[in-house]
Write a protein that holds these residues in place. Structure first.
Motif, PDB file in Angstrom:
ATOM      1  N   TYR A  37      -5.077 -23.585 -46.065  1.00  0.00           N
ATOM      2  CA  TYR A  37      -6.185 -22.631 -46.289  1.00  0.00           C
ATOM      3  C   TYR A  37      -7.417 -23.457 -46.904  1.00  0.00           C
ATOM      4  CZ  TYR A  37      -2.023 -19.536 -46.151  1.00  0.00           C
ATOM      5  OH  TYR A  37      -1.032 -18.765 -45.722  1.00  0.00           O
ATOM      6  N   GLU A  39     -11.398 -23.168 -45.990  1.00  0.00           N
ATOM      7  CA  GLU A  39     -12.557 -22.359 -45.586  1.00  0.00           C
ATOM      8  C   GLU A  39     -13.978 -22.701 -45.597  1.00  0.00           C
ATOM      9  OE1 GLU A  39     -10.302 -18.258 -46.030  1.00  0.00           O
ATOM     10  OE2 GLU A  39     -11.903 -18.246 -46.961  1.00  0.00           O
ATOM     11  N   TYR A  41     -17.994 -21.711 -46.038  1.00  0.00           N
ATOM     12  CA  TYR A  41     -19.020 -20.676 -46.146  1.00  0.00           C
ATOM     13  C   TYR A  41     -20.461 -21.268 -46.134  1.00  0.00           C
ATOM     14  CZ  TYR A  41     -15.052 -17.928 -47.872  1.00  0.00           C
ATOM     15  OH  TYR A  41     -13.935 -17.244 -48.176  1.00  0.00           O
ATOM     16  N   SER A  48     -25.926 -13.933 -50.024  1.00  0.00           N
ATOM     17  CA  SER A  48     -24.701 -14.198 -50.599  1.00  0.00           C
ATOM     18  C   SER A  48     -23.885 -15.005 -49.501  1.00  0.00           C
ATOM     19  CB  SER A  48     -23.730 -12.800 -50.537  1.00  0.00           C
ATOM     20  OG  SER A  48     -24.390 -11.907 -51.354  1.00  0.00           O
ATOM     21  N   PRO A  49     -23.185 -15.799 -50.022  1.00  0.00           N
ATOM     22  CA  PRO A  49     -22.320 -16.536 -49.054  1.00  0.00           C
ATOM     23  C   PRO A  49     -21.773 -15.744 -47.985  1.00  0.00           C
ATOM     24  CG  PRO A  49     -21.767 -17.305 -51.126  1.00  0.00           C
ATOM     25  CD  PRO A  49     -22.639 -16.017 -51.356  1.00  0.00           C
ATOM     26  N   LEU A  51     -18.690 -15.885 -44.572  1.00  0.00           N
ATOM     27  CA  LEU A  51     -17.520 -16.600 -44.206  1.00  0.00           C
ATOM     28  C   LEU A  51     -17.955 -17.071 -42.622  1.00  0.00           C
ATOM     29  CD1 LEU A  51     -14.513 -17.433 -44.342  1.00  0.00           C
ATOM     30  CD2 LEU A  51     -14.181 -15.231 -43.460  1.00  0.00           C
ATOM     31  N   TYR A  54     -12.108 -20.143 -41.322  1.00  0.00           N
ATOM     32  CA  TYR A  54     -10.785 -19.894 -42.048  1.00  0.00           C
ATOM     33  C   TYR A  54      -9.650 -20.980 -41.494  1.00  0.00           C
ATOM     34  CZ  TYR A  54      -9.439 -16.266 -38.796  1.00  0.00           C
ATOM     35  OH  TYR A  54      -8.992 -15.702 -37.678  1.00  0.00           O
ATOM     36  N   LYS A  55      -8.737 -21.280 -42.225  1.00  0.00           N
ATOM     37  CA  LYS A  55      -7.623 -21.888 -42.026  1.00  0.00           C
ATOM     38  C   LYS A  55      -8.102 -23.216 -41.136  1.00  0.00           C
ATOM     39  CE  LYS A  55      -3.526 -19.647 -40.789  1.00  0.00           C
ATOM     40  NZ  LYS A  55      -2.840 -18.567 -40.403  1.00  0.00           N
ATOM     41  N   PHE A  60     -14.620 -16.915 -37.844  1.00  0.00           N
ATOM     42  CA  PHE A  60     -14.641 -15.624 -38.336  1.00  0.00           C
ATOM     43  C   PHE A  60     -15.380 -15.002 -37.312  1.00  0.00           C
ATOM     44  CE2 PHE A  60     -13.965 -12.187 -40.806  1.00  0.00           C
ATOM     45  CZ  PHE A  60     -15.309 -11.323 -40.939  1.00  0.00           C
ATOM     46  N   PHE A  94     -14.067 -24.228 -49.256  1.00  0.00           N
ATOM     47  CA  PHE A  94     -13.242 -23.409 -50.164  1.00  0.00           C
ATOM     48  C   PHE A  94     -11.676 -23.647 -49.681  1.00  0.00           C
ATOM     49  CE2 PHE A  94     -11.906 -20.110 -53.119  1.00  0.00           C
ATOM     50  CZ  PHE A  94     -10.902 -19.375 -52.138  1.00  0.00           C
TER      51      PHE A  94
ATOM     52  N   PRO B 105      -5.839 -13.595 -42.984  1.00  0.00           N
ATOM     53  CA  PRO B 105      -5.866 -14.903 -43.136  1.00  0.00           C
ATOM     54  C   PRO B 105      -6.943 -15.534 -43.679  1.00  0.00           C
ATOM     55  CG  PRO B 105      -6.382 -14.571 -40.858  1.00  0.00           C
ATOM     56  CD  PRO B 105      -6.430 -13.173 -41.583  1.00  0.00           C
ATOM     57  N   HIS B 106      -7.799 -14.880 -44.150  1.00  0.00           N
ATOM     58  CA  HIS B 106      -8.778 -15.377 -44.705  1.00  0.00           C
ATOM     59  C   HIS B 106      -9.261 -14.854 -46.193  1.00  0.00           C
ATOM     60  CE1 HIS B 106     -10.837 -11.810 -42.996  1.00  0.00           C
ATOM     61  NE2 HIS B 106     -10.670 -12.432 -41.846  1.00  0.00           N
ATOM     62  N   TRP B 107      -9.939 -15.288 -47.051  1.00  0.00           N
ATOM     63  CA  TRP B 107     -10.051 -14.871 -48.600  1.00  0.00           C
ATOM     64  C   TRP B 107     -11.253 -13.841 -48.717  1.00  0.00           C
ATOM     65  CZ3 TRP B 107      -5.843 -17.106 -47.986  1.00  0.00           C
ATOM     66  CH2 TRP B 107      -5.045 -17.143 -49.144  1.00  0.00           C
ATOM     67  N   PHE B 108     -12.369 -14.332 -48.468  1.00  0.00           N
ATOM     68  CA  PHE B 108     -13.620 -13.433 -48.743  1.00  0.00           C
ATOM     69  C   PHE B 108     -14.874 -13.145 -47.541  1.00  0.00           C
ATOM     70  CE2 PHE B 108     -12.195 -14.230 -53.015  1.00  0.00           C
ATOM     71  CZ  PHE B 108     -11.979 -15.657 -53.202  1.00  0.00           C
ATOM     72  N   ALA B 109     -14.142 -12.378 -46.758  1.00  0.00           N
ATOM     73  CA  ALA B 109     -15.108 -11.966 -45.482  1.00  0.00           C
ATOM     74  C   ALA B 109     -16.165 -11.265 -45.802  1.00  0.00           C
ATOM     75  CB  ALA B 109     -14.093 -11.077 -44.821  1.00  0.00           C
ATOM     76  N   TYR B 110     -16.058 -10.418 -46.836  1.00  0.00           N
ATOM     77  CA  TYR B 110     -17.157  -9.560 -47.256  1.00  0.00           C
ATOM     78  C   TYR B 110     -17.602  -9.425 -48.797  1.00  0.00           C
ATOM     79  CZ  TYR B 110     -15.689  -7.253 -43.030  1.00  0.00           C
ATOM     80  OH  TYR B 110     -15.370  -7.369 -41.603  1.00  0.00           O
ATOM     81  N   TRP B 111     -19.020  -9.764 -48.882  1.00  0.00           N
ATOM     82  CA  TRP B 111     -19.297  -9.951 -49.978  1.00  0.00           C
ATOM     83  C   TRP B 111     -20.531  -8.883 -50.538  1.00  0.00           C
ATOM     84  CZ3 TRP B 111     -19.118 -15.207 -52.634  1.00  0.00           C
ATOM     85  CH2 TRP B 111     -18.391 -16.198 -52.353  1.00  0.00           C
TER      86      TRP B 111
END
Lengths: 112, 121
Positions: A37, A39, A41, A48-49, A51, A54-55, A60, A94, B105-111
């Protein structure tokens, strides 16, 4: 806590060139379930950051294919081929394998 | 589409309690696997994942701040809340809320856009 060390701190680039950012972890990021895991950003100025990856290597939705994530274990790389103006900003790795989840300190992609 | 927006006091004094609200749309905390997370960005520690509240009221807290954090939600009004007790200048920074999806599968897609908090006497 897992420490993510990003190098370089700043990466001067010329538009159209390739850029490469490293993220090294103080521990392996392979989870007990076999997934990694890790990622990436991007934080553009004043935003804001967002994405990107991922993985380790999955882009994304909407992320251009010039962004390529790779690596395994504790050593990871983000490559940006043909840098465009909208790619400038600070890149963060991350990890969500270990608790607490942690971010790297960032790499600033800037114009030469 | 998913949208989040943070709101808070802007400035507060040391030892006070920081209360933040995240107002969101495009998803519901009444739906399985949904959560709202909180991340802050400070000059001292950079980006720091603080907490998440999940649809089933389960909560995650960063162990380094666990005793100072409270998260809650108002499912009907699509809001989530973060409280940090006994703030000091090290808590100065920008606070973001994010959508978390346990099934993705991901953590923070939207902020959210972030809200700036300054702790000063």
């Amino acid at each position: 806590d897992v420490v993510l060390t990003q190098t370089p701190v700043a990466q001067p680039v010329t538009l159209g060139d390739q850029a490469s950012i490293s993220c090294r972890s103080s521990q392996s990021l392979v989870h007990s379930n076999g997934n990694t895991y890790l990622e990436w950003y991007l934080q553009k100025p004043g935003q804001s950051p967002q994405l990107l990856i991922y993985k380790v290597s999955n882009r994304f939705s909407g992320v251009p294919d010039r962004f390529i994530g790779s690596g395994s274990g504790s050593d990871f790389t983000l490559k940006i081929s043909r840098v465009e103006p909208e790619d400038l900003g600070v890149y963060y790795c991350f990890q969500a394998t270990h608790d607490p989840n942690t971010f790297g300190a960032g790499t600033k992609l800037e114009l030469k | 589409q998913v949208s989040l927006k943070e709101s808070g006091p802007g400035i507060l004094q040391p030892f006070q309690t920081l209360s933040l609200t995240c107002s969101f749309s495009g998803f519901s905390l009444g739906t399985s696997n949904m959560g709202v997370g909180w991340i802050r960005q400070t000059s001292g520690k950079g980006l720091e994942y603080l907490a998440t509240i999940w649809w089933d009221d389960d909560k995650y807290f960063n162990p380094s701040l666990n005793s100072r954090l409270t998260v809650s939600k108002d499912t009907s009004n699509n809001q989530a809340f973060l409280k940090i007790t006994s703030v000091d200048t090290a808590d100065t920074g920008t606070y973001y809320c994010t959508q978390n999806d346990y099934s993705s599968p991901h953590w923070f897609a939207y902020w959210g856009q972030g809200t700036l908090v300054t702790v000063s006497s």
